[in-house]
Design a protein around this motif. Structure first.
Motif, mmCIF file in Angstrom:
data_model
loop_
_atom_site.group_PDB
_atom_site.id
_atom_site.type_symbol
_atom_site.label_atom_id
_atom_site.label_comp_id
_atom_site.label_asym_id
_atom_site.label_seq_id
_atom_site.Cartn_x
_atom_site.Cartn_y
_atom_site.Cartn_z
ATOM 1 N N ARG A 37 17.630 14.659 41.777
ATOM 2 C CA ARG A 37 16.631 13.673 42.236
ATOM 3 C C ARG A 37 17.289 12.530 43.002
ATOM 4 N NH1 ARG A 37 13.370 14.644 36.810
ATOM 5 N NH2 ARG A 37 12.179 16.434 37.560
ATOM 6 N N SER A 64 19.340 27.582 44.777
ATOM 7 C CA SER A 64 18.114 26.871 45.165
ATOM 8 C C SER A 64 18.420 25.769 46.177
ATOM 9 C CB SER A 64 17.445 26.265 43.923
ATOM 10 O OG SER A 64 17.097 27.286 43.018
ATOM 11 N N PHE A 69 15.715 16.465 35.414
ATOM 12 C CA PHE A 69 16.097 17.027 36.719
ATOM 13 C C PHE A 69 15.166 18.193 37.003
ATOM 14 C CE2 PHE A 69 18.637 19.220 33.586
ATOM 15 C CZ PHE A 69 18.725 20.533 34.017
ATOM 16 N N PRO A 70 15.008 18.544 38.294
ATOM 17 C CA PRO A 70 14.053 19.602 38.621
ATOM 18 C C PRO A 70 14.517 20.959 38.082
ATOM 19 C CG PRO A 70 14.843 18.464 40.614
ATOM 20 C CD PRO A 70 15.653 17.960 39.476
ATOM 21 N N TYR A 122 24.902 18.248 36.658
ATOM 22 C CA TYR A 122 23.786 19.102 37.062
ATOM 23 C C TYR A 122 22.448 18.367 37.033
ATOM 24 C CZ TYR A 122 23.387 19.445 31.989
ATOM 25 O OH TYR A 122 23.272 19.139 30.651
ATOM 26 N N ARG A 123 22.461 17.107 36.618
ATOM 27 C CA ARG A 123 21.196 16.366 36.521
ATOM 28 C C ARG A 123 20.945 15.480 37.742
ATOM 29 N NH1 ARG A 123 22.970 15.710 30.779
ATOM 30 N NH2 ARG A 123 21.373 16.679 29.477
ATOM 31 N N MET A 126 25.775 22.874 37.796
ATOM 32 C CA MET A 126 25.708 24.072 36.968
ATOM 33 C C MET A 126 24.365 24.285 36.277
ATOM 34 S SD MET A 126 28.596 25.704 36.936
ATOM 35 C CE MET A 126 30.221 25.467 37.599
ATOM 36 N N ALA A 127 23.313 23.737 36.796
ATOM 37 C CA ALA A 127 22.008 24.058 36.215
ATOM 38 C C ALA A 127 21.589 25.465 36.659
ATOM 39 C CB ALA A 127 20.965 23.038 36.628
ATOM 40 N N HIS A 128 20.639 25.993 35.947
ATOM 41 C CA HIS A 128 20.154 27.355 36.203
ATOM 42 C C HIS A 128 19.719 27.521 37.662
ATOM 43 C CE1 HIS A 128 17.978 31.106 35.498
ATOM 44 N NE2 HIS A 128 16.877 30.557 35.963
ATOM 45 N N ARG A 129 20.390 28.423 38.360
ATOM 46 C CA ARG A 129 20.076 28.786 39.746
ATOM 47 C C ARG A 129 20.016 27.562 40.669
ATOM 48 N NH1 ARG A 129 21.897 33.567 40.544
ATOM 49 N NH2 ARG A 129 22.978 33.225 38.593
ATOM 50 N N CYS A 183 14.624 25.061 38.186
ATOM 51 C CA CYS A 183 14.602 26.106 39.216
ATOM 52 C C CYS A 183 14.313 27.452 38.564
ATOM 53 C CB CYS A 183 15.956 26.209 39.927
ATOM 54 S SG CYS A 183 16.548 24.694 40.664
ATOM 55 N N LYS A 184 13.446 28.224 39.139
ATOM 56 C CA LYS A 184 13.270 29.638 38.793
ATOM 57 C C LYS A 184 13.190 29.862 37.281
ATOM 58 C CE LYS A 184 15.535 30.592 43.138
ATOM 59 N NZ LYS A 184 16.575 31.198 43.935
ATOM 60 N N TYR A 185 12.291 29.129 36.645
ATOM 61 C CA TYR A 185 12.211 29.125 35.188
ATOM 62 C C TYR A 185 11.074 29.979 34.629
ATOM 63 C CZ TYR A 185 8.631 25.696 36.283
ATOM 64 O OH TYR A 185 7.528 25.092 36.799
ATOM 65 N N MET A 196 19.986 29.387 29.597
ATOM 66 C CA MET A 196 19.012 29.686 30.643
ATOM 67 C C MET A 196 17.597 29.335 30.176
ATOM 68 S SD MET A 196 17.944 33.412 32.171
ATOM 69 C CE MET A 196 19.598 33.975 32.436
ATOM 70 N N PRO A 197 16.741 28.742 30.983
ATOM 71 C CA PRO A 197 16.904 28.332 32.377
ATOM 72 C C PRO A 197 17.243 26.849 32.520
ATOM 73 C CG PRO A 197 14.592 28.222 31.822
ATOM 74 C CD PRO A 197 15.343 28.551 30.554
ATOM 75 N N TYR A 198 18.028 26.342 31.610
ATOM 76 C CA TYR A 198 18.497 24.958 31.686
ATOM 77 C C TYR A 198 19.835 24.972 32.438
ATOM 78 C CZ TYR A 198 19.446 20.221 29.931
ATOM 79 O OH TYR A 198 19.710 18.871 29.823
ATOM 80 N N LEU A 199 20.847 25.622 31.847
ATOM 81 C CA LEU A 199 22.134 25.759 32.512
ATOM 82 C C LEU A 199 22.252 27.128 33.181
ATOM 83 C CD1 LEU A 199 24.513 24.162 29.864
ATOM 84 C CD2 LEU A 199 23.676 23.142 31.987
ATOM 85 N N GLU A 200 23.251 27.243 34.040
ATOM 86 C CA GLU A 200 23.503 28.470 34.779
ATOM 87 C C GLU A 200 24.243 29.474 33.888
ATOM 88 O OE1 GLU A 200 22.771 29.891 37.873
ATOM 89 O OE2 GLU A 200 23.773 31.479 36.750
ATOM 90 N N HIS A 233 12.468 20.590 32.089
ATOM 91 C CA HIS A 233 13.162 19.495 31.419
ATOM 92 C C HIS A 233 12.817 18.197 32.138
ATOM 93 C CE1 HIS A 233 15.612 22.713 33.248
ATOM 94 N NE2 HIS A 233 15.733 21.847 34.210
ATOM 95 N N MET A 281 13.304 34.564 35.267
ATOM 96 C CA MET A 281 14.441 34.642 34.347
ATOM 97 C C MET A 281 14.879 36.092 34.157
ATOM 98 S SD MET A 281 13.120 31.791 31.599
ATOM 99 C CE MET A 281 14.316 32.136 30.331
#
Lengths: 253, 256
Positions: free
Chosen positions: A171, A198, B20-21, A167-168, A191-194, B23-25, B217-221, B17, B30
């Motif tokens: 980039r 996105s 990595f970018p 999930y990282r 599997m990162a958040h949303r 999203c929707k944090y 959340m909002p790191y992992l899904e 973090h 949330m």
């Protein structure tokens, strides 16, 4: 596959015609009791409404490409579509020429088949695969980002599926998505958040194919991520199986 | 697809973090996702605090708790260095929750969870019956799950959440071994690895009462952990405990 076999929480999956891009079969020296033989693997797929799967053999990954293919030949069927292990060697070329498979698995890793993806080593093989529009399946840990970018540039018509990006990776992935329509990734570890929704919002669904990582991971995890992504129904269907069918040239069931 | 039970989620974050970018944090975004998945309450820790700045990170949590008191609970994240800062932070933010929710990240703070500078915080947690969420990872020299067994026995009034349960297959085995030897430890299923059959093994070995739903959340899904619990071959009554009852009871919000 009957609807009653599907876990009630996952009934909606039956409508997606799921074609799982990331499944392994057979015994594993590394993963012991988690590994599944074909009959048990199919039962697990039934439980989650997974119609078909692109499968490779643990033996072909952990031990020997030819031995893995020999075992896989006796395990595939209408629902288990093989991704043959290949090497840049004459005997594999002859097999590929006689009966070109829809997909091949390239395990470049030093602790796997230990060869380079660069043209001086794999150029002839990739040229062949590109000419036949065969899908090259590569685990992320087996190729550097720099080597992947070079492969995609050198062979712009070779479909390349990267499994288990983690999930990282965005980039790296986003600049590659911008340049290479022939790059695909599986969703098993995306599997990162949303993150999935996105990426669909930014690039559309075309680069994503559903992967469960069976038998090591619980398919319910990746399916729930896809089920709860706030994306159009057509995009969900494409990721669930439409994209992989298109890439493989397999008719929709 | 959503949880059939309103979830009490023991492991969330606030912020972005480095690697990595995000999203929707934003907290509002949330909450939309929480509603979508049926997560009633999310206990958050500041990601900024986990990396570089506890005082400022905890202040960010305070702001969110003020704006959304029904949806979030706040961990006070502490770093054992510099000496004295951890207890000071616990005093400043003591109003976040009773009993106190405390977060350790020994991996990012590069300090062993058994180290002497964590001892005053363990004493504090023991005296206040605090709930301490500790980030763990398979065999990590600063926060391997097995390191928490002795701590659990030394501070029996503290309640210790084994964050991520060690993540890997072997890490989960270590976490279960710890849970079996220290009754005040609880296993958090937050994590990026969804090992098949693991939740069933955990229930069989330590009981559903000791397992907590966590999303990161909002790191992992969050849907990843949702899917793991929904698909586990365990009774619905156990799923309810994992989704909701256990963490709600642990933090004293079950009315008992």
């Amino acid at each position: 596959m009957s609807l009653s076999a599907i876990d009630p929480a996952f009934r909606e999956v039956a409508e997606w015609n799921v074609f799982d891009a990331n499944v392994r079969v057979g015994r594993s020296g590394v993963h012991g009791e988690q590994a599944l033989e074909p009959d048990d693997l199919l039962l697990e797929m039934d439980r989650f409404g997974i119609r078909k799967a692109l499968v490779s053999q643990f033996a072909g990954e952990e031990y020997d490409a030819a031995e893995g293919n020999r075992l896989l030949r006796g395990q595939i069927g209408e629902r288990l579509v093989p991704a043959w292990a290949v090497l840049p060697e004459r005997s594999f070329f002859e097999s590929l020429t006689l009966a070109p498979p829809a997909a091949v698995r390239l395990s470049f890793g030093v602790l796997k088949h230990n060869f380079s993806p660069a043209p001086w080593c794999s150029g002839e093989l990739c040229e062949f695969l590109q000419a036949k529009s065969r899908l090259a399946v590569i685990q992320r840990e087996d190729i550097s980002w720099e080597a992947l970018a070079q492969l995609l540039s050198d062979f712009p018509r070779l479909p390349v599926l990267i499994l288990e990006t983690g999930y990282r990776a965005d980039r790296y992935l986003f600049p590659l998505f911008e340049k290479h329509p022939n790059l695909f990734i599986d969703t098993s570890m995306y599997m990162a958040h949303r993150q999935l929704e996105s990426t669909v919002e930014r690039f559309g669904p075309d680069h994503l194919v559903f992967g469960s990582r069976l038998p090591l991971y619980e398919p319910g995890a990746a399916l729930a991520v896809l089920a709860t992504a706030r994306i159009p129904a057509e995009a969900r269907q494409s990721i669930a199986g439409g994209n992989l069918r298109r890439i493989l040239g397999v008719a929709s069931v | 697809m959503k949880s059939p039970f309103p979830i009490y989620d023991c492991h969330g974050h606030l912020g972005v973090h480095p690697d990595f970018p995000a999203c929707k944090y934003a907290p509002e975004e949330m909450i939309q996702v929480m509603d979508h998945l049926n997560i009633e309450v999310l206990a958050i820790t500041s990601t900024l605090a986990c990396y570089s700045d506890c005082p400022r990170g905890n202040a960010e949590v305070a702001e969110v708790l003020k704006n959304y008191p029904k949806r979030f609970r706040g961990y006070v994240t502490v770093n054992p260095r510099p000496a004295g800062q951890a207890l000071a932070e616990l005093q400043i933010w003591s109003y976040f929750h009773t009993p106190p929710l405390i977060k350790f990240h020994p991996d990012l703070h590069k300090y062993p969870v058994t180290g002497s500078q964590y001892q005053p915080v363990w004493d504090y947690a023991n005296q206040t019956r605090g709930i301490v969420l500790v980030h763990t990872w398979d065999s990590d020299p600063n926060c391997g799950p097995l390191m928490l067994a002795g701590i659990g026995r030394s501070f029996p009034q503290a309640r210790i959440i084994v964050g991520h349960s060690g993540v890997t297959w072997r890490g989960y085995e270590q976490a279960m071994e710890t849970a079996a030897s220290a009754p005040n430890t609880f296993l958090d299923i937050t994590g990026s690895q969804s090992h098949r059959t693991m939740l069933e093994r955990m229930v069989a070995r330590v009981g559903a009462e000791r397992i907590l739903f966590g999303s990161d959340m909002p790191y992992l899904e969050a849907a990843m952990a949702l899917g793991r619990v929904l698909s586990a071959r365990i009774p619905d009554s156990d799923k309810e405990k994992i989704f909701r009852t256990n963490f709600r009871r642990l933090i004293g919000e079950d009315g008992s």
